[in-house]
Design an enzyme around this catalytic site. Structure first.
Site, short mmCIF file in Angstrom:
data_model
loop_
_atom_site.label_atom_id
_atom_site.label_comp_id
_atom_site.label_asym_id
_atom_site.label_seq_id
_atom_site.Cartn_x
_atom_site.Cartn_y
_atom_site.Cartn_z
CG ASP A 39 -2.05 -0.92 1.16
OD1 ASP A 39 -2.26 -1.51 0.02
OD2 ASP A 39 -2.74 -1.21 1.90
CE1 TYR A 42 -1.84 2.47 -7.45
CE2 TYR A 42 -3.05 2.92 -5.68
CZ TYR A 42 -2.88 2.85 -7.04
OH TYR A 42 -4.00 3.33 -8.13
CD GLU A 117 -17.07 7.35 8.46
OE1 GLU A 117 -17.37 6.28 7.52
OE2 GLU A 117 -17.95 8.00 8.78
CE LYS A 119 -9.09 4.64 2.39
NZ LYS A 119 -8.90 3.17 2.12
NE ARG A 140 -14.52 2.97 -5.36
CZ ARG A 140 -13.80 3.29 -4.36
NH1 ARG A 140 -14.15 4.22 -3.43
NH2 ARG A 140 -12.57 2.55 -3.85
CD GLU A 174 -14.45 -0.44 1.71
OE1 GLU A 174 -13.15 -0.77 1.41
OE2 GLU A 174 -15.00 0.48 1.31
CE LYS A 314 -4.38 4.35 2.71
NZ LYS A 314 -3.86 4.07 1.18
CB CYS A 411 19.16 -34.46 18.24
SG CYS A 411 17.65 -35.02 17.84
#
Length: 691
Positions: A39, A42, A117, A119, A140, A174, A314, A411
């Site tokens: 992440d 990117y 809230e 993510k 989406r 989500e 983030k 051993c």
């Protein structure tokens, strides 16, 4: 590439290559979640592309992912009723403050209220209802149109088939795999010969699109918005309405949305949710801050890609991609042969990770991990890093199979491969030194002066083969060892003698029974009261102990049978048989089997202990009267005083003892409304039980 390398694109060729790389990564990220980049990588790549385009607006390529929903990579053939946008990102508290100041500047006034809230780290969907009945579910896609994934409706928990009100509405939210769902999904996949998911996001994306699988994977839906409800509702009020309609929201979690009146409250809530991250039952990759007022949202408007009234703060990625350089095989104190991945160093949330846990041999084979693979590595909070999956599409052909040991790497004896976790056939005898060192530890028998160096001496001299031999050592034997004088010999013998009278839970813990640890040893000792009662228990009886269950009970029974010679040997040395647990309500019930609990601290059934009925978590550094106590001793104190000690905060926790530098556990307790005591306040409450 990091967030600091946004200026690295200095030529049109660099820019074009970065755009192509970002487009490929976006297609994987928003398609099935199988991005070849972590992440952070990117995000940094997208920032670099954006920075170049800001500096060279005349060179912007048509396929650039900037300014496009889902990076312009996803698609679909079912139009959205209203565009389904992404969120812009900020990466620090300073950037968040600048964003909010910019929003207020554009509005011409202060934002009246904010909503903060989590993510959620999953896949965005739109669920359409007609007359209150679920009609269609869409991804989406590119924001304008998405794919129809209605076939997955039955597997999505939290998305009701019917709302409490027969209205036409579109819920947006989500869909993700919780940690438990992710583990269960990968068990199912490997059982059916499929490759395990790399991480929960890819698992959610792949599961939502899958059809006609021979197994069922459950997912969870969290609603965060809607189309078709009262447009004058504040966002906080909208979330309450969604919950009233029957949809699952983050309001049921410790990271629940909170309405904040000031930027300081916003900052505090962002920090609280970030601190809760490692303990949440699902993944989050940031915290979302939104203008709460409908009027503020309308006035701010939206761009082509994202609304101007919301932003994602983030968090550092928990998943990173690095290279698997090798595998080390080690033998634990119970003879378990465990593998450890040697990695190309990678930074995960400020920690350089060079080693990580690997799976058992069967799982390594099912995942088809190979030396030289680029692999996903996961680390959250204090969780030990683990290798999750290879990026098989990036293989060059030079990768090599992982070679499993044919004999015990310590051993040289045979390995028992009949169970998932391989074990040296010598069991504990393979690691006599490790077993002795563990048993002598502070939280077990607490034998001062018996560290690893001394244990190696005793084992190599043939004086000790197991912990029972410690209790037959003589002064003459110890004096014959190098660097053992009169004083050190007398001190060690005195410490061993004191260890004979340790509480039952510590004696049992010293055995190193698989499936148990310090907490479970305390529960077992409190439940049965004596070693005789524990040894006499069958699997059904053991399963009644809180936290054991049927499967673990069978393992413990088998372990106790395996340990029978050692237990008999300890009995001849008066260790463990005469020891009873000095805390009695549960143990008293077992007095008919073996010896009842006794001692000055024993509690009779029905007595009013100060922590009776309390589930207590201890965190941070203890101070005052508790400063000298280890964490295990604190947990023993909790249970002597009638409570139940736990290591994690949950809705079942009733009390938190928070010392210095208490972090996420305190934040979570405060979020859940759990009472918090300082060490001094707790000491006053349990004063009669202090050692």
């Amino acid at each position: 590439m990091t967030h600091d390398t946004a200026a690295a694109l200095s030529t049109p060729a660099d820019y074009a290559e970065a755009v192509e790389r970002a487009v490929r990564a976006a297609a994987a990220y928003y398609g099935d979640g199988s991005t070849p980049l972590g992440d952070d990588e990117y995000d940094a790549l997208l920032q670099a592309v954006t920075a170049y385009e800001d500096a060279h607006p005349d060179q912007v390529l048509g396929n650039s992912p900037t300014g496009k929903v889902a990076g312009g990579a996803a698609g679909g053939d079912v139009p959205h009723s209203v565009p389904m946008l992404s969120l812009d990102n900020v990466f620090s508290a300073d950037e968040l403050a600048k964003w909010s100041a910019g929003l207020e500047r554009n509005l011409g006034h202060e934002v009246t209220a904010w909503c903060v809230e989590p993510k959620l780290d999953g896949m965005a969907v739109a669920a359409r209802y007609r007359a209150g009945r679920l009609h269609r579910i869409l991804t989406r896609g590119d924001g304008l149109a998405g794919e129809d994934i209605s076939h997955a409706a039955d597997a999505i928990l939290g998305l009701p088939a019917a709302l409490s009100d027969p209205i036409d509405v579109e819920l947006r939210g989500e869909v993700l795999l919780t940690h438990d769902q992710f583990e269960h999904a990968n068990r199912l996949r490997t059982e059916h010969g499929a490759t395990p998911f790399a991480h929960p996001r890819s698992g959610a994306a792949g599961t939502l699109r899958a059809k006609d699988r021979p197994y069922r994977v459950e997912l969870t839906f969290f609603a965060y918005g809607a189309v078709g409800l009262d447009e004058d509702l504040g966002h906080s009020a909208l979330l309450e309405l969604l919950a009233a309609l029957g949809a699952n929201t983050a309001a049921t979690t410790p990271a629940h949305p909170r309405r904040c009146a000031t930027q300081e409250e916003v900052r505090q809530r962002v920090e609280e949710i970030a601190a809760l991250r490692a303990s949440l039952p699902f993944g989050i990759d940031g915290v979302v801050v939104k203008a709460d007022s409908a009027a503020d949202r309308r006035d701010a408007g939206s761009g082509s890609r994202a609304p101007r009234w919301a932003v994602a703060r983030k968090l550092a990625a928990e998943h990173k991609v690095t290279r698997l350089l090798g595998v080390e095989w080690n033998v634990g104190r119970t003879g378990i042969v465990a593998s450890r991945a040697v990695l190309e160093p990678v930074d995960i949330d400020g920690v350089t990770v060079t080693y990580a846990t690997l799976h058992n041999p069967a799982d390594i084979t099912r995942r088809d991990l190979r030396i030289g693979d680029r692999v996903f590595v996961y680390r959250a909070g204090d969780v030990i890093p683990r290798v999750e999956a290879p990026l098989a599409d990036e293989r060059t052909g030079e990768e090599r199979p992982i070679v499993f040991p044919e004999a015990c790497p310590r051993c040289g004896d045979a390995i028992d491969t009949t169970e998932q976790r391989w074990r040296c056939t010598r069991g504990r005898n393979c690691q006599a030194v490790a077993s002795v060192v563990y048993a002598a530890g502070r939280d077990q028998l607490d034998i001062e002066g018996l560290g690893r160096t001394r244990a190696v001496q005793l084992v190599e001299a043939g004086l000790v083969t197991d912990i029972a031999d410690l209790f037959s050592l003589t002064r003459e034997q110890l004096l014959a060892l190098e660097r053992m004088g009169d004083t050190s010999t007398e001190n060690l013998l005195a410490a061993i003698e004191t260890a004979r009278s340790r509480p039952l839970n510590r004696v049992f813990c010293a055995l190193g029974v698989r499936g148990t640890g310090r907490t479970m040893s305390r529960r077992i000792a409190a439940h049965f009261g004596s070693m005789a009662a524990i040894r006499a228990a069958d699997a059904e009886t053991l399963a009644a102990v809180d936290g054991i269950g049927t499967e673990k009970a069978r393992v413990i029974v088998a372990e106790l049978a395996d340990l029978a010679p050692l237990l008999d040997k300890l009995a001849t040395r008066d260790v463990g048989t005469a020891v009873t647990e000095p805390q009695g309500p549960a143990a008293a019930e077992n007095a008919a089997v073996g010896e009842p609990a006794d001692g000055p601290d024993a509690q009779q059934p029905g007595s009013a202990a100060p922590l009776a009925g309390e589930a207590v978590v201890v965190t941070g550094s203890m101070t005052g009267p508790l400063a000298a106590l280890s964490r295990n001793e604190m947990n023993e104190l909790v249970e002597r005083a009638g409570g139940k000690a736990s290591s994690s905060v949950s809705t079942r926790t009733t009390l938190l003892v928070a010392g210095e530098k208490a972090g996420s556990k305190r934040a979570k307790a405060e979020t859940l409304g759990i009472p918090v005591l300082t060490p001094e306040e707790f000491a006053d409450r349990v004063a009669a039980y202090l050692p």
